[in-house]
Design a protein around this motif. Structure first.
Motif, PDB file in Angstrom:
ATOM      1  N   ALA A   1       2.745 -14.533 -99.808  1.00  0.00           N
ATOM      2  CA  ALA A   1       1.962 -13.378 -99.358  1.00  0.00           C
ATOM      3  C   ALA A   1       0.487 -13.730 -99.181  1.00  0.00           C
ATOM      4  N   ARG A   2       0.009 -14.647-100.029  1.00  0.00           N
ATOM      5  CA  ARG A   2      -1.399 -15.033 -99.966  1.00  0.00           C
ATOM      6  C   ARG A   2      -1.489 -16.552 -99.892  1.00  0.00           C
ATOM      7  N   PRO A   3      -1.142 -17.095 -98.758  1.00  0.00           N
ATOM      8  CA  PRO A   3      -1.114 -18.554 -98.676  1.00  0.00           C
ATOM      9  C   PRO A   3      -2.515 -19.159 -98.649  1.00  0.00           C
ATOM     10  N   HIS A   4      -2.614 -20.318 -99.221  1.00  0.00           N
ATOM     11  CA  HIS A   4      -3.809 -21.138 -99.091  1.00  0.00           C
ATOM     12  C   HIS A   4      -3.936 -21.533 -97.614  1.00  0.00           C
ATOM     13  N   PRO A   5      -5.146 -21.725 -97.134  1.00  0.00           N
ATOM     14  CA  PRO A   5      -5.288 -22.100 -95.723  1.00  0.00           C
ATOM     15  C   PRO A   5      -4.442 -23.308 -95.330  1.00  0.00           C
ATOM     16  N   LEU A   6      -4.247 -24.234 -96.275  1.00  0.00           N
ATOM     17  CA  LEU A   6      -3.403 -25.384 -95.963  1.00  0.00           C
ATOM     18  C   LEU A   6      -1.947 -24.968 -95.780  1.00  0.00           C
ATOM     19  N   GLN A   7      -1.472 -24.098 -96.659  1.00  0.00           N
ATOM     20  CA  GLN A   7      -0.081 -23.653 -96.545  1.00  0.00           C
ATOM     21  C   GLN A   7       0.115 -22.889 -95.241  1.00  0.00           C
ATOM     22  N   ALA A   8      -0.866 -22.049 -94.920  1.00  0.00           N
ATOM     23  CA  ALA A   8      -0.750 -21.289 -93.682  1.00  0.00           C
ATOM     24  C   ALA A   8      -0.735 -22.226 -92.478  1.00  0.00           C
ATOM     25  N   ALA A   9      -1.591 -23.243 -92.529  1.00  0.00           N
ATOM     26  CA  ALA A   9      -1.660 -24.167 -91.395  1.00  0.00           C
ATOM     27  C   ALA A   9      -0.394 -25.005 -91.298  1.00  0.00           C
ATOM     28  N   PHE A  10       0.132 -25.447 -92.439  1.00  0.00           N
ATOM     29  CA  PHE A  10       1.388 -26.211 -92.422  1.00  0.00           C
ATOM     30  C   PHE A  10       2.510 -25.369 -91.805  1.00  0.00           C
ATOM     31  N   ASP A  11       2.534 -24.103 -92.186  1.00  0.00           N
ATOM     32  CA  ASP A  11       3.575 -23.217 -91.674  1.00  0.00           C
ATOM     33  C   ASP A  11       3.412 -23.039 -90.167  1.00  0.00           C
TER      34      ASP A  11
ATOM     35  N   ALA B   1      -8.590 -17.528-107.314  1.00  0.00           N
ATOM     36  CA  ALA B   1      -9.874 -17.508-106.623  1.00  0.00           C
ATOM     37  C   ALA B   1      -9.734 -17.510-105.109  1.00  0.00           C
ATOM     38  N   THR B   2      -8.589 -17.960-104.623  1.00  0.00           N
ATOM     39  CA  THR B   2      -8.493 -18.106-103.179  1.00  0.00           C
ATOM     40  C   THR B   2      -8.187 -16.782-102.508  1.00  0.00           C
ATOM     41  N   ALA B   3      -9.153 -16.272-101.819  1.00  0.00           N
ATOM     42  CA  ALA B   3      -8.891 -15.085-101.042  1.00  0.00           C
ATOM     43  C   ALA B   3      -8.370 -15.531 -99.685  1.00  0.00           C
ATOM     44  N   PRO B   4      -7.273 -14.985 -99.258  1.00  0.00           N
ATOM     45  CA  PRO B   4      -6.798 -15.395 -97.943  1.00  0.00           C
ATOM     46  C   PRO B   4      -7.823 -15.006 -96.884  1.00  0.00           C
ATOM     47  N   THR B   5      -8.071 -15.903 -96.009  1.00  0.00           N
ATOM     48  CA  THR B   5      -9.029 -15.594 -94.962  1.00  0.00           C
ATOM     49  C   THR B   5      -8.338 -14.776 -93.900  1.00  0.00           C
ATOM     50  N   ALA B   6      -9.147 -14.218 -93.053  1.00  0.00           N
ATOM     51  CA  ALA B   6      -8.572 -13.488 -91.937  1.00  0.00           C
ATOM     52  C   ALA B   6      -7.650 -14.409 -91.156  1.00  0.00           C
ATOM     53  N   ALA B   7      -8.101 -15.639 -91.030  1.00  0.00           N
ATOM     54  CA  ALA B   7      -7.314 -16.571 -90.225  1.00  0.00           C
ATOM     55  C   ALA B   7      -5.974 -16.872 -90.880  1.00  0.00           C
ATOM     56  N   SER B   8      -6.004 -17.039 -92.213  1.00  0.00           N
ATOM     57  CA  SER B   8      -4.735 -17.385 -92.844  1.00  0.00           C
ATOM     58  C   SER B   8      -3.792 -16.192 -92.861  1.00  0.00           C
ATOM     59  N   GLU B   9      -4.354 -15.000 -92.988  1.00  0.00           N
ATOM     60  CA  GLU B   9      -3.470 -13.834 -92.898  1.00  0.00           C
ATOM     61  C   GLU B   9      -2.929 -13.711 -91.485  1.00  0.00           C
ATOM     62  N   GLY B  10      -3.826 -14.011 -90.580  1.00  0.00           N
ATOM     63  CA  GLY B  10      -3.402 -13.989 -89.181  1.00  0.00           C
ATOM     64  C   GLY B  10      -2.283 -14.968 -88.944  1.00  0.00           C
ATOM     65  N   ALA B  11      -2.383 -16.115 -89.651  1.00  0.00           N
ATOM     66  CA  ALA B  11      -1.367 -17.141 -89.449  1.00  0.00           C
ATOM     67  C   ALA B  11       0.008 -16.617 -89.810  1.00  0.00           C
ATOM     68  N   VAL B  12       0.044 -15.856 -90.885  1.00  0.00           N
ATOM     69  CA  VAL B  12       1.340 -15.331 -91.294  1.00  0.00           C
ATOM     70  C   VAL B  12       1.856 -14.348 -90.255  1.00  0.00           C
ATOM     71  N   SER B  13       0.953 -13.516 -89.788  1.00  0.00           N
ATOM     72  CA  SER B  13       1.419 -12.519 -88.832  1.00  0.00           C
ATOM     73  C   SER B  13       1.657 -13.133 -87.456  1.00  0.00           C
ATOM     74  N   LEU B  14       1.269 -14.413 -87.305  1.00  0.00           N
ATOM     75  CA  LEU B  14       1.554 -15.093 -86.053  1.00  0.00           C
ATOM     76  C   LEU B  14       3.042 -15.229 -85.816  1.00  0.00           C
ATOM     77  N   ARG B  15       3.802 -15.195 -86.921  1.00  0.00           N
ATOM     78  CA  ARG B  15       5.243 -15.225 -86.735  1.00  0.00           C
ATOM     79  C   ARG B  15       5.622 -14.073 -85.828  1.00  0.00           C
ATOM     80  N   PRO B  16       6.329 -14.333 -84.786  1.00  0.00           N
ATOM     81  CA  PRO B  16       6.626 -13.256 -83.843  1.00  0.00           C
ATOM     82  C   PRO B  16       7.503 -12.200 -84.507  1.00  0.00           C
TER      83      PRO B  16
END
Lengths: 971, 327
Positions: free
Chosen positions: A88-98, A179-194
């Motif tokens: 639900a709250r991925p690290h930017p690296l996890q979001a990017a890997f995904d 401490a890691t707040a998901p950034t807009a970009a990383s949240e966006g990454a998750v919602s990038l899933r169609p």
């Protein structure tokens, strides 16, 4: 500070939480995390610091937990992948890997993420950090990945780094989870899933996040109450008769619950029904160093190991045969006494057309001797199996296998049980590549000892045992003669191959056929003859490695073509175009080719590599080489004779709008579950995450034969499509009533059932499912796939072997730079265009292409799985002492067996070509093995282009290149 | 997975405490710092020390200090990563920073120490193997056998010193500061090694390699380290060589002296004195001669897993390139 012998009490911080834990004083931090704290996201791949899979952070530094004593972490802050972020709250690296599709099997991923996270923290606020791909490759230099070719990993880390630097995301050490707040970009990454997946959409794997947060449970991550640990005693002799085995002392050791020998499991097995020459534990003789002799189940691995040392085995050593030549020369030293023909494991001779006449009449005859060396799969997850007999008497075996169905059958055969008493479950597998495509000793031992002891028993291979299990690429010695017309037409091919099979048959019967049968495309061979013989030797058995049986002849043949092009003065791509077999064509050995995008593949690599403007014009020492290939999308026939379907899929819809897909398919990282979800979601109009794929559990799923021969997309994909279409028709029919239109006018997409002529009129898909359930009752369907039986293969003995419903096509261009002073070859880039028919999930197809190219590159230039010679031969001018050395592996660790690291790996450009095949689901063909083949000859041909020498003896090592350069130079 | 043998870990926090424990446990104890060399070796055997004395928590063991003469005084517990990234070391002892930066992998450099890299056990394709492998082979001089498989008939173990910092520090005229029961002694790194692959580091029982002093190079002197291995990460060096050239600081810039220090041969690095080349200008011709010198004077053995003939030729090329990089 605590530290006595026995048990230590350790206080440390784990992912920001103060933890106090007791552990044996000789345990590593890795063991503490995995087996005490249940943090199984940190994996183990090599035992001893050679692979980076176990990387965690201690006080912020990325370190190897397998080389850190648990006690030395006293008072330290340790962070693991479980603390990095969550789904639900991925690290930017996890979001990017995904987002990038950077995780395939996911086994190396946690370690990769931890190395990257340590670097990211360092560069987050650095003045002017180097964010180049090259710099990132060095960051993960200590983390081996066997699936991806690092391409998408480097891309993902780069994206995350740029994002963090742009957004100033906090990734504080040890406190990442809080401490890691998901950034807009990383949240966006998750919602990038169609929200709605369509075939051909750019999505990642449905299950990619599980390993990235440490949630995926690989076989060794499973722990059952009262579980025992098994170990296998292995032979120190390459060839010996077992005179006696005394297990009394081992059995009497406190903590030991079971000891078995070959006498307990005498029934032979083997993946090919006609060559069942293996037993779980050797019965009367051992045939290679590492052959299994006895097994122990004990309360800990330590006790089991201690027990192994107490087992007394008397051996009568026999001469060890370590090369096919030795095996041929010594037919009286029989590796398998009951074998009919000395040490010949299999011989195949087939001829099509008048080869002698064709070669006699050829304007150019190219003759060459080629050597293809042994290599192994190198999946980062070692083989592991867990057996358990439940209260109902059902034996369950969890195993890191890619063929649960064949394992199921073999267990029944060897254990003397009915298949209905056995359940086989394949948990997530950390890479396989053919190395887990048949039953192995540990599965039988886990099962048998679980039956005998009444307790769960787990076996986990050491890395060395993985090298013993092997089943890697067969070493081939090949002689090729190819006749050409003056304008470069192939007239005839005469091939002779000797295969070094190792101690057992494995898939060898098939390998021997494939060595000739799969050369029939992508070129027109007017006449063709091959003679292949597979010899037993006293070494670990060879078997199927990615591109089974056809990578070796492809190397020889594509170099032959290159030699012809050079002699005839024809551009190597033009020569290949001239000989291309057209779509719908029939090969000389009577295989029916469906679609072919081969010419387009050649066009694409020619364009991408700027071949026309650069070939022949590069600076000294640089060169370009091309090669082409073809591969099967599954084999037309099951390994054992049967009329049953090759694949079955069952689909259920539920009232919430979710879909469950049950399939026997093995996802080994390639993404077969995602493939099924994509086809299903596309057909039923739901989102990818609405589809749950339950795979590879013999209690839940219909049979699929497994992840081999690149068969799943075509076969299970078709079965899935059939089942999904069946349900789709029902859903449309029910929805049509409410939408007041004809069923054919209802479109299922975007979680809606919509009227095609009036998009304003739609209903949520869940309501459509409910309407369908009201109308038809509980919603389930099945689909099955059976390969075509008529007119697709040859009508001669062996004519079915190698025949496939559809063939993929590939072309590679490699660019190399050769250091003429050292002979070192630097592969700069490899372009690979692959015709997969239709890319159902392009990101995954790219991943398969990149990983294949990487694997081909690795074995072309550095990997070698070879045994030490018998002492009959000289090495470096000196006679080696023997016989103790005979058959010992030259490299049996991930240190000595050199798989390319990220900084070694060239730039890989994957180009998807789509020539849809009528037999594939949506036209899809394979993508997992074909793109390996021609990478190797493309590199060899590029070396010739760069410096004018031919290295026909793989691997392309610096000493061989240097020797060839010297031989060429005038004295 | 591979198991560590039963062991007791002691984690002293001061040098005196560490020395005391070492004295107390004697030969049954081994020192451990980063552990990246020791732990794989313990997992594989045959060594089975009962006690490990960790130096990780010993105060003052880690850190790079600039010394009064402008050189460096480096704690033996300094991690290779820190050494490689230290701005001062990179600027004024780049050969050392370079050598530290090419050891193994990033994770290992984050753990391994300079002292550990200097004391790294000798390596051989016949010893860095599993118990089964060694049993199959019948052992060797370094395990339970009596035969050397590298040099048939050989009486001494010729396993290779595979340290990268050792040749660099020899070139830089580094000095090991060793403390022990008898106090402190200083040994030039070049004198630290013996020819016995079973006991190649000249540390007496009870001694600890505590610091490394690196003097400031004379004006006109410069050094470089080069590693060759098949892979760009993870691998141990197959060729590891450092070259220091001492030149006239001004004017002709002619060679005055220098050394070529070569590891990964046998247990002891080979050091070639370049004073006989005094007066020569540093150019391609000299580079070739020194490459040939290294080839002639350094015998590579089939101890580490790569063709020794090629390694020897490669060494010559690396020496030549090292010299040219200093030209």
């Amino acid at each position: 500070m605590s530290g006595g012998r026995g048990v230590a009490l350790i206080d440390l911080s784990i992912n920001g939480e103060a933890t106090s834990v007791a552990a044996p004083s000789h345990w590593t931090l890795l063991e503490l995390l995995r087996y005490k704290l249940g943090l199984t996201g940190t994996h183990q791949g090599c035992d001893k610091g050679d692979c980076g899979t176990c990387t965690v952070r201690v006080e912020g530094r990325a370190v190897l937990s397998c080389l850190t004593l648990a006690q030395s972490a006293q008072g330290r802050a340790v962070s693991t992948v479980e603390g990095l972020g969550s789904g639900a709250r991925p690290h930017p690296l996890q979001a990017a890997f995904d987002r990038c599709g950077a995780a395939q099997c996911g086994f190396c991923t946690p370690g990769m993420l931890m190395s990257a996270a340590a670097w990211l923290d360092k560069i987050a606020s650095a003045a002017d950090p180097d964010l180049s791909d090259e710099a990132i490759a060095h960051v993960i230099g200590g983390n081996l990945c066997r699936c991806t070719g690092y391409t998408k990993i480097v891309q993902a880390i780069g994206e995350a780094a740029r994002e963090v630097r742009a957004g100033g995301v906090a990734t504080a050490v040890g406190a990442a989870a809080t401490a890691t707040a998901p950034t807009a970009a990383s949240e966006g990454a998750v919602s990038l899933r169609p929200t709605s997946a369509r075939v051909g959409g750019r999505h990642g794997k449905i299950d990619a996040m599980a390993p990235m947060v440490g949630e995926a449970r690989y076989t060794d991550d499973l722990v059952l109450p009262r579980m025992l640990h098994g170990k296998i005693l292995r032979s120190p002799h390459a060839h010996a008769r077992i005179v006696s085995i005394d297990t009394a002392a081992a059995a009497a050791l406190p903590g030991v619950h079971g000891v078995i020998t070959g006498a307990d499991l005498p029934k032979t097995y083997g993946i090919i029904p006609w060559t069942q020459d293996e037993s779980a534990l050797c019965v009367d003789k051992v045939r290679y160093i590492g052959d299994a002799v006895a097994a122990v189940a004990a309360e800990s691995e330590d006790i089991a190991l201690q027990a192994l040392r107490l087992i007394r085995v008397a051996y009568e050593p026999l001469p060890a045969l370590t090369t096919p030549a030795e095996s041929m020369a010594n037919p009286d030293v029989r590796i398998h006494e009951r074998n009919k023909d000395g040490n010949v494991s299999k011989r195949v001779e087939l001829a099509f057309g008048d080869v002698d006449a064709a070669l006699a009449g050829a304007a150019l005859l190219v003759e060459g001797d080629y050597r293809f060396h042994g290599s192994t799969h190198g999946a980062l997850e070692p083989h592991c199996a867990l057996g358990h007999v439940d209260a109902g008497g059902i034996l369950t075996v969890w195993s890191a296998t890619q063929v649960p169905h064949y394992l199921h059958r073999a267990l029944a055969r060897v254990l003397g049980l009915s298949p209905r008493q056995i359940r086989v479950i394949q948990p997530p597998v950390g890479g396989a590549f053919g190395g887990k495509s048949e039953p192995f000793d540990l599965e039988f031992c886990a099962a048998k000892l679980a039956m005998l002891t009444g307790r769960p028993v787990k076996f986990l291979y050491t890395r060395e045992e993985v090298f013993f299990a092997h089943r890697g690429r067969h070493p081939f010695d090949m002689q090729y003669r190819t006749g050409f017309s003056a304008d470069g037409q192939i007239l005839g091919v005469d091939a002779r191959s000797v295969l070094d099979g190792g101690a057992y048959s494995s898939f060898g019967l098939v390998t021997t056929y494939y060595s000739g049968q799969l050369l029939g495309a992508p070129y027109i061979l007017p006449s063709y003859r091959f003679d292949s013989v597979r010899m037993y030797t006293n070494k670990p058995a060879c078997g199927p490695k990615r591109g089974h049986g056809s990578v070796q002849p492809r190397f020889a043949f594509e170099v032959q073509l290159d030699k012809a092009a050079a002699t005839l003065g024809i551009d190597p791509i033009a020569l290949r175009r001239r000989n291309a077999l057209p779509p719908g064509g029939r090969t000389v050995n009577e295989f029916h080719i469906g679609s072919s995008g081969f010419l387009q593949c050649l066009d694409e690599v020619e364009r991408a590599s700027e071949w026309r403007s650069r070939k022949g014009k590069l600076p000294r020492g640089r060169g370009l080489g091309v090669a082409g290939s073809t591969y099967i999308s599954g084999t037309n026939y099951c390994i054992y004779p049967t009329e049953l379907p090759q694949s079955g899929v069952q689909i259920c819809l539920d009232r919430s709008g979710r879909v469950r897909v049950f399939a026997g398919t093995s996802d080994i990282g390639q993404g077969s579950s995602t493939m099924l979800a994509t086809i299903t979601a596309d057909e039923l109009g739901v989102a990818l995450e609405d589809v749950r794929v339950l795979a590879a559990d013999s209690d839940l799923c219909p049979v699929d034969l497994g992840a081999y021969s690149s068969r799943i997309t075509l076969m299970a994909g078709n079965a899935c499509l059939q089942a999904a279409r069946d349900l789709g028709a029902k859903v449309r029919e029910a929805a049509a009533v409410q939408l007041e239109c004809a069923p054919r006018d209802v479109v299922l997409a975007d979680r809606l059932a919509t009227r095609i002529d009036d998009p304003a009129r739609s209903m949520p898909i869940a309501e459509a499912f409910i309407a369908a359930e009201v109308r038809f009752g509980t919603l389930g369907s099945t689909g099955s796939y059976q390969s075509p039986r008529e007119a697709v293969h040859g009508d001669y003995r062996g004519g079915t072997i190698g025949a496939s419903p559809a063939y993929s096509f590939t072309a590679h261009v490699a660019e190399v730079e050769v250091d003429e002073e050292t002979g070192e070859v630097r592969v700069i880039a490899i372009w690979c265009a692959h015709d997969c028919g239709k890319a159902l999930s392009p990101v995954l197809v790219e991943g398969q292409i990149e990983g294949s190219v990487y694997m081909g590159f690795g074995e072309a230039v550095m990997e070698e799985h070879e045994a030490m010679p018998s002492g009959l031969r000289a090495d470096g001018g000196r006679r080696l002492p023997g016989p103790g050395m005979a058959g010992l592996l030259q490299a049996s660790s991930l240190l000595d067996y050199r798989m390319p690291t990220a900084p070694d790996t060239p730039r890989i450009e994957a180009i998807i070509v789509e020539a849809p095949d009528a037999r594939g689901p949506h036209g899809a063909k394979e993508a997992g093995e074909g793109p390996l083949h021609s990478a190797i000859p493309a590199i060899a041909n590029a070396i010739y282009d760069a410096v004018g020498v031919r290295i026909d003896d793989l691997p392309l090592t610096p000493q061989k290149v240097l020797a060839a350069l010297r031989a060429r130079r005038p004295a | 997975m591979l198991r560590l043998p039963p062991l007791q870990l002691l984690q002293p926090t001061s040098l005196d405490e560490a020395l005391g424990l070492l004295a107390l446990h004697g030969a049954s104890a081994r020192l451990i710092a980063g552990g990246t060399d020791l732990l794989p070796n313990l997992k594989l055997g045959p060594a089975r020390p009962e006690v490990l004395i960790s130096l990780q928590r010993v105060a003052g063991f880690e850190g790079v200090r600039v010394s009064a003469d402008g050189g460096f005084d480096i704690g033996a517990g300094t991690r290779l990563q820190d050494l490689a990234e230290d701005a001062e070391v990179r600027a004024r002892a780049p050969a050392l920073a370079a050598a530290a930066s090419v050891v193994a992998s990033p994770q290992i450099r984050a753990m391994a120490t300079l002292g550990g890299n200097l004391c790294v056990d000798t390596r051989c394709r016949y010893i860095n193997q599993s118990e089964l492998f060694r049993d199959a082979l019948g052992g060797c001089l370094k395990s339970h056998g009596s035969e050397c498989h590298v040099v048939p008939g050989g009486q001494g173990c010729v396993a290779a010193l595979s340290s990268d910092t050792a040749p660099a520090l020899i070139a830089l005229q580094g000095v090991a500061v060793i403390v022990g029961p008898a106090g402190e002694r200083r040994v030039a790194i070049v004198e630290l090694y013996d020819t016995d692959g079973l006991a190649h580091v000249r540390l007496q029982p009870g001694e600890i390699l505590w610091r490394v002093e690196v003097p400031m190079l004379a004006p006109g002197s410069a050094a470089v380290h080069r590693k060759w291995a098949i892979r760009k990460a993870i691998d141990f060096s197959l060729v590891s060589v450092a070259v220091r050239l001492d030149r006239e600081p001004a004017g002709t810039r002619a060679l005055v002296g220098g050394v070529v220090a070569v590891a990964v041969l046998g247990p002891r690095p080979r050091v070639l004195d370049l004073r006989t080349y005094a007066g020569r200008s540093v150019d391609e011709a000299l580079a070739r001669e020194l490459g040939q010198l290294a080839f002639d004077r350094c015998k590579t053995l089939p101890n580490v897993p790569f063709d020794p003939v090629y390694r020897r030729e490669r060494l010559a090329v690396e020496v030549r390139r090292a010299v040219m990089s200093l030209a």
